[in-house]
Design an enzyme around this catalytic site. Structure first.
Site, PDB file in Angstrom:
ATOM      1  N   GLU A   1      -9.897  -4.995   4.553  1.00 62.19           N
ATOM      2  CA  GLU A   1     -11.170  -5.701   4.699  1.00 62.19           C
ATOM      3  C   GLU A   1     -11.893  -5.260   5.971  1.00 62.19           C
ATOM      4  O   GLU A   1     -13.120  -5.109   5.988  1.00 62.19           O
ATOM      5  CB  GLU A   1     -10.941  -7.208   4.710  1.00 62.19           C
TER       6      GLU A   1
ATOM      7  N   GLU B   1      -3.279  -9.362  -1.216  1.00 63.50           N
ATOM      8  CA  GLU B   1      -3.093 -10.806  -1.048  1.00 63.50           C
ATOM      9  C   GLU B   1      -2.493 -11.486  -2.281  1.00 63.50           C
ATOM     10  O   GLU B   1      -1.807 -12.504  -2.156  1.00 63.50           O
ATOM     11  CB  GLU B   1      -4.433 -11.467  -0.693  1.00 63.50           C
TER      12      GLU B   1
END
Length: 261
Positions: A116, A136
């Site tokens: 990210e 995730e």
């Protein structure tokens, strides 16, 4: 500002290029300390009008950034928005909105929150064989802003595959998908990113900053609004010293000396 340290992040300025080195242990985990440090560095970079490019890299760590520190989760379950989500999103938005071009130099794995962070940069240069992924889902988690930025780069089907499975891909596949811009087949990604940064710095800094704004506007604004904005910034370019200098240098067969105004 030439060399500075903000705890979990170090910054070095060499001429017109600033390098942000993550310095948060062997995996450069995304912690509140790292986010606070990065936020302070962004404060300083925003005020440096003479900077023409920023490189973000993993320093001496094994990973560019291996994602969030899961040990912090115990203390934030009930107040995640307040203690993590909103602040992390703000820092990444600020990184993405720096006025000058930014490059992530990825010499080690970029996973979860680490990818990210790289996605918040304009360009990504990756060492061959390095793993990237929004992992995730393996913990039952979710990449928030990363899901959106990833989709804009690789399209919805590929983004969903990575998000649903938590799988990683190597640098070569990431290049073919458009997730990274360049793969350093030999040498480090940081060296390749520095080479790219120097090429960027040789061009018109004002035109590069406006180009960044126009590309972002193409994604964020309706077409008519973005076209109106392009007309405004084109006029600013024609009013600038740099364009007149570029034209004069062309006819004189010399390198231009851009001033960023």
């Amino acid at each position: 500002m030439t060399d500075a340290s903000e705890g979990a992040v170090n910054v070095h300025v060499d001429g017109r290029i600033a390098e942000i080195a993550l310095a948060n242990g062997p995996l450069n985990l995304v912690t509140r300390a790292l986010l606070r440090s990065l936020n302070k560095i962004i404060d300083e970079l925003e005020m440096q009008d003479d900077l023409r490019c920023v490189i973000v890299h993993g320093g001496s760590a094994r990973a560019f950034c291996a994602g969030s520190d899961i040990k912090e989760f115990v203390d934030i379950f009930a107040d995640a928005s307040e203690k993590k989500i909103l602040f992390e999103d703000m820092v990444l938005r600020r990184l993405a909105r720096l006025s000058m071009p930014t490059i992530a130099a990825i010499d080690g794995p970029a996973l979860g929150g680490g990818l990210e962070l790289a996605l918040a940069c304009d360009l990504r240069v990756c060492r061959a064989g390095v793993a990237l992924g929004l992992t995730e889902a393996r913990l039952g988690g979710l990449a928030g802003n990363g899901s959106l930025r990833l989709t804009r780069l690789v399209g919805p089907a590929r983004a969903k595959e990575l998000l649903f499975t938590g799988a990683t891909i190597d640098a070569e596949r990431a290049l073919s998908w458009g997730l990274v811009n360049r793969v350093a087949a030999q040498g480090s990604a940081l060296s390749a990113a520095r080479e790219l940064a120097h090429a960027i710095c040789a061009r018109g800094p004002l035109s590069n900053r406006f180009a960044k704004q126009l590309v972002d506007a193409a994604l964020d604004q309706p077409l008519d609004a973005a076209l109106s904005f392009s007309t405004v910034v084109q006029q600013k370019i024609f009013d600038s010293h740099d364009l007149h200098e570029g034209a004069a240098a062309f006819f004189a067969k010399r390198e231009p000396e851009f001033l960023g105004r």
